[in-house]
Design an enzyme around this catalytic site. Structure first.
Site, mmCIF file in Angstrom:
data_model
loop_
_atom_site.group_PDB
_atom_site.id
_atom_site.type_symbol
_atom_site.label_atom_id
_atom_site.label_comp_id
_atom_site.label_asym_id
_atom_site.label_seq_id
_atom_site.Cartn_x
_atom_site.Cartn_y
_atom_site.Cartn_z
ATOM 1 N N LEU A 169 10.592 -62.175 -52.966
ATOM 2 C CA LEU A 169 9.786 -61.933 -51.769
ATOM 3 C C LEU A 169 9.238 -63.267 -51.062
ATOM 4 C CD1 LEU A 169 8.022 -58.474 -52.477
ATOM 5 C CD2 LEU A 169 10.133 -59.045 -51.408
ATOM 6 N N HIS A 194 20.758 -60.972 -63.951
ATOM 7 C CA HIS A 194 22.005 -61.382 -63.292
ATOM 8 C C HIS A 194 23.194 -61.715 -64.129
ATOM 9 C CE1 HIS A 194 20.067 -65.187 -63.394
ATOM 10 N NE2 HIS A 194 19.247 -64.972 -62.236
ATOM 11 N N ASP A 229 18.919 -59.157 -56.930
ATOM 12 C CA ASP A 229 18.550 -60.696 -56.859
ATOM 13 C C ASP A 229 18.350 -61.055 -55.271
ATOM 14 O OD1 ASP A 229 17.746 -63.150 -57.586
ATOM 15 O OD2 ASP A 229 19.658 -63.637 -58.379
ATOM 16 N N HIS A 257 17.039 -67.469 -47.974
ATOM 17 C CA HIS A 257 16.733 -68.936 -47.732
ATOM 18 C C HIS A 257 17.039 -69.122 -46.246
ATOM 19 C CE1 HIS A 257 16.313 -70.132 -51.754
ATOM 20 N NE2 HIS A 257 17.448 -69.457 -52.153
ATOM 21 N N PHE A 298 20.314 -72.136 -54.009
ATOM 22 C CA PHE A 298 21.113 -71.078 -54.543
ATOM 23 C C PHE A 298 20.497 -69.568 -53.952
ATOM 24 C CE2 PHE A 298 21.975 -74.218 -57.554
ATOM 25 C CZ PHE A 298 23.399 -74.142 -57.999
ATOM 26 N N GLY A 299 21.320 -68.810 -53.619
ATOM 27 C CA GLY A 299 20.746 -67.432 -53.292
ATOM 28 C C GLY A 299 21.357 -66.751 -52.240
HETATM 29 N N1 NCD Z 1 19.553 -66.256 -57.877
HETATM 30 C C1 NCD Z 1 19.731 -67.262 -56.970
HETATM 31 O O1 NCD Z 1 20.447 -67.799 -56.435
HETATM 32 N N2 NCD Z 1 18.330 -67.956 -56.444
HETATM 33 C C2 NCD Z 1 17.237 -67.504 -56.756
HETATM 34 C C3 NCD Z 1 16.662 -67.660 -58.015
HETATM 35 C C4 NCD Z 1 17.278 -66.760 -59.266
HETATM 36 O O2 NCD Z 1 17.553 -65.500 -59.132
HETATM 37 O O3 NCD Z 1 17.574 -67.574 -60.451
HETATM 38 C C5 NCD Z 1 15.958 -67.878 -55.774
HETATM 39 O O4 NCD Z 1 15.127 -67.777 -55.999
HETATM 40 O O5 NCD Z 1 16.590 -68.320 -55.011
HETATM 41 ZN ZN ZN Z 2 17.782 -66.346 -62.078
HETATM 42 ZN ZN ZN Z 3 16.309 -64.079 -59.165
#
Ligand code: NCD
Ligand code: ZN
Ligand code: ZN
EC number: 3.5.2.3
Length: 427
Positions: free
Chosen positions: A67, A236, A309, A313, A327-328
């Site tokens: 969040l 994950h 997950d 961003h 990442f994400g």
């Molecule tokens: N999953 C992701 O790619 N990023 C997550 C970090 C995480 O879940 O490891 C994040 O906080 O952006």
């Molecule tokens: Zn993670």
């Molecule tokens: Zn995560």
């Protein structure tokens, strides 16, 4: 005055379909009535929601979300994140502690819980860090964090690199009846490009992230879980090797549970169109063989639950490109439609199976009193239109961020009304 939800189709885990009316009073499901022969209850003086032709499911539960508040409010905050969750049909979400500051003190837990109560629209359950600042050096005050309301410990975002630190964490958590939730990643095996060591990496001349970087932690940790007796939950899961290790551990009665994300179920590295950071997440999209393995693992119960997950961003950050962007990807708003379209519409899974893995099962794994439509339970319900196909549109995304590879996808299974604790929070 209460609320009647009329003529909704409910689907049990064994896929039995029953038509029901629900009476909601305050924050509880006060009454559930079988809708026989078009009979209607006396709704006078009450609000009515017509759910005819729609699915009524328990509110979805997402045990792995980001969040971003406090500290990264340009990506998401509790107000926007919980609304994004509501649009996706989620009514209970468990937030990861990799905020700034991280959730490693009672003050930060209180901050999250206060914000969630005043600005959030769905139930927010916080995790606390395993180690201070997620640095892997010193355990947090597990007892104080538990007292403040965390539901488990995790350093999500990074793996706990030291086996001894992980063992100490597990022993302490076990003594308190609390779970350890692990982001499995051995840093010494990760170098080079942020994609898996597969066809995409090869095509672009990159050295990718190998499967062992995840699986080696899973293997280490199931042994530590066996030694300490802790409830160990794997974040994950993305590789065939991790699946094998979890399956084996379960056969030996080790208390291990696991989760998988929609993107690891529907996408492989071979789907990545180019060096576009909206396809960058951790763990990375793996090979088709891994995708097959995680699907099979979810189907046979090796992997217990589905989580998103949700990792927002900003566009600016993602525009830095595959190598430099964080990442994400987003998760909430496409999770159910994606899985419904890909697996239920095609006849691979029953609807009952999918709903179970997003409601009752996560509640069971984490000992939560949600994920049910039983009389007397929390009035968390999601009404879904299973028939209308709609395109994922960027301008309709409720999250503050827009980082998803699914824009333009045509999907079915859209939540049309989400009710959390008796209040309509999405319609
Ligand atoms: N999953 C992701 O790619 N990023 C997550 C970090 C995480 O879940 O490891 C994040 O906080 O952006
Ligand atoms: Zn993670
Ligand atoms: Zn995560």
């Amino acid at each position: 005055m209460g609320i009647w939800i009329l003529n909704g189709q409910t689907v049990a885990a064994d896929n039995t379909v029953t038509k029901k009316h629900f009476y909601i009073e305050n924050d509880k499901i006060a009454q559930v009535v079988d809708a026989v022969d078009g009979s209607l209850p006396d709704t006078s003086g009450h609000e009515v929601i017509d759910a005819a032709g729609k699915l009524v499911a328990p509110g979805f539960i997402d045990m792995h979300v980001h969040l971003r508040e406090p500290g990264f409010e340009h990506k998401e905050n509790i107000a926007t994140g919980t609304r994004s969750a509501a649009r996706g049909g989620f009514t209970t979400i468990a937030c990861m502690p990799n905020t700034r500051p991280v959730i490693d003190t009672v003050d930060t837990v209180n901050y999250i819980l206060d914000k969630a109560a005043t600005e959030g629209v769905v139930r927010v359950l916080p995790y606390g860090c395993i180690t201070k600042n997620e640095l892997g050096r010193e355990l947090t005050d597990f007892a104080a964090l538990k007292e403040a309301g965390v539901i488990g410990y995790t350093d999500d975002g990074v793996g706990v690199q030291s086996a001894q630190m992980m063992k100490d964490a597990m022993a302490l958590a076990a003594s308190m009846g609390m779970p350890i939730i692990a982001h499995c990643e051995d840093n010494t095996l990760v170098e080079g490009a942020p994609v898996t060591d597969g066809a995409f990496a090869k095509k672009h001349g990159l050295k990718g992230i190998p499967n062992e970087s995840e699986a080696i932690h899973v293997g280490r940790d199931v042994l530590l879980a066996e030694a300490t007796g802790v409830h160990y939950h794997v974040c994950h899961v993305s590789t065939e090797q991790s699946v094998r290790l979890i399956r084996h551990a379960k056969q030996f009665g080790i208390k291990v549970t696991a989760e998988v994300c929609p993107h690891h179920l529907v996408l492989s590295d071979e789907d990545i169109p180019g060096m576009d950071a909206n396809w960058k997440m951790n763990p990375p999209l793996r090979t088709p063989r891994d995708v097959e393995a995680v699907i099979e693992a979810l189907e046979d119960g090796t992997i217990d639950i589905i989580v998103t997950d949700h990792a927002p961003h900003s566009e600016e950050e993602k525009e830095k490109g595959m190598h430099l962007a964080p990442f994400g990807i987003l998760g909430f708003e496409t999770a159910f439609p994606l899985l419904y379209t890909k697996f239920v519409k095609t006849g691979k899974w029953t609807l009952g199976f999918l709903i179970n893995r997003m409601t009752q099962k996560p509640a069971e794994v984490f000992g939560l009193p949600y994920g049910t439509l039983a009389e007397g339970s929390a009035a968390d319900l999601t009404i879904v239109d299973l028939d209308t196909e709609r395109e994922v549109l960027k301008e309709e995304i409720v999250s503050r961020s827009k980082n998803t590879p699914f824009i333009g996808w045509k999907l079915q299974g859209w939540p049309v009304v989400t009710m959390a604790s008796g209040k309509v929070v999405w319609s």
